[in-house]
Write an enzyme that holds these catalytic residues in place. Structure first.
Site, PDB file in Angstrom:
ATOM      1  N   TYR A  65       0.829  -1.211   0.000  1.00  0.00           N
ATOM      2  CA  TYR A  65       0.000   0.000   0.000  1.00  0.00           C
ATOM      3  C   TYR A  65       0.854   1.248   0.000  1.00  0.00           C
ATOM      4  CZ  TYR A  65       0.825   0.780   5.027  1.00  0.00           C
ATOM      5  OH  TYR A  65       1.402   1.024   6.247  1.00  0.00           O
ATOM      6  N   CYS A  66       0.218   2.344  -0.455  1.00  0.00           N
ATOM      7  CA  CYS A  66       0.823   3.673  -0.411  1.00  0.00           C
ATOM      8  C   CYS A  66      -0.273   4.619   0.074  1.00  0.00           C
ATOM      9  CB  CYS A  66       1.373   4.069  -1.782  1.00  0.00           C
ATOM     10  SG  CYS A  66       0.115   4.237  -3.062  1.00  0.00           S
ATOM     11  N   LYS A  67      -0.202   5.869  -0.297  1.00  0.00           N
ATOM     12  CA  LYS A  67      -1.210   6.823   0.174  1.00  0.00           C
ATOM     13  C   LYS A  67      -2.560   6.621  -0.517  1.00  0.00           C
ATOM     14  CE  LYS A  67      -2.054  11.716   1.014  1.00  0.00           C
ATOM     15  NZ  LYS A  67      -1.516  13.070   0.885  1.00  0.00           N
ATOM     16  N   GLY A  69      -2.892   4.347  -3.648  1.00  0.00           N
ATOM     17  CA  GLY A  69      -2.974   3.136  -4.468  1.00  0.00           C
ATOM     18  C   GLY A  69      -2.168   3.160  -5.752  1.00  0.00           C
ATOM     19  N   PHE A  94      -3.693   4.118   1.955  1.00  0.00           N
ATOM     20  CA  PHE A  94      -3.804   4.472   3.369  1.00  0.00           C
ATOM     21  C   PHE A  94      -4.841   5.575   3.583  1.00  0.00           C
ATOM     22  CE2 PHE A  94      -2.303   6.353   7.389  1.00  0.00           C
ATOM     23  CZ  PHE A  94      -2.207   5.201   8.171  1.00  0.00           C
TER      24      PHE A  94
END
Length: 104
Positions: A65-67, A69, A94
């Protein structure tokens, strides 16, 4: 690689005892909170990201995951090219995470 909703991502994660959660956000983003027990490797480190990812166990399943997607989708694609067979991208990242959060 598969793009999963949070519900699908959590369900698969709970069912997989060979899983690693991978956070590819920046240190500044991670300072705002992290999914518990996640491994952090900043995708913006470029070659440093590749070097660190290549040291990971390719037999594991990675929930990335990142901020939002996007970067995690890129990370999954790169990991697949490097021989990782099981990578799952968290859609919405996130920013839309409804689960538990901890600090590093």
């Amino acid at each position: 690689m598969a793009d999963l909703t949070q519900h699908e991502w959590i369900s698969k994660l709970k069912a997989d005892n060979n899983a690693i959660v991978l956070d590819v956000r920046t240190p500044e983003e991670v300072a705002q909170g992290i999914i518990p027990n996640a491994l952090h490797i900043d995708i913006f480190k470029g070659q440093g990201f590749l070097d660190e990812v290549q040291q990971l166990d390719r037999t594991k399943t990675y929930f990335v995951y990142c901020k939002a997607g996007g970067r995690s989708g890129q990370a999954c694609a790169v990991m697949n090219q490097l021989g990782f067979n099981q990578t799952y991208n968290l859609l919405g990242g996130f920013s839309e995470w409804q689960g538990e959060v901890s600090s590093l």
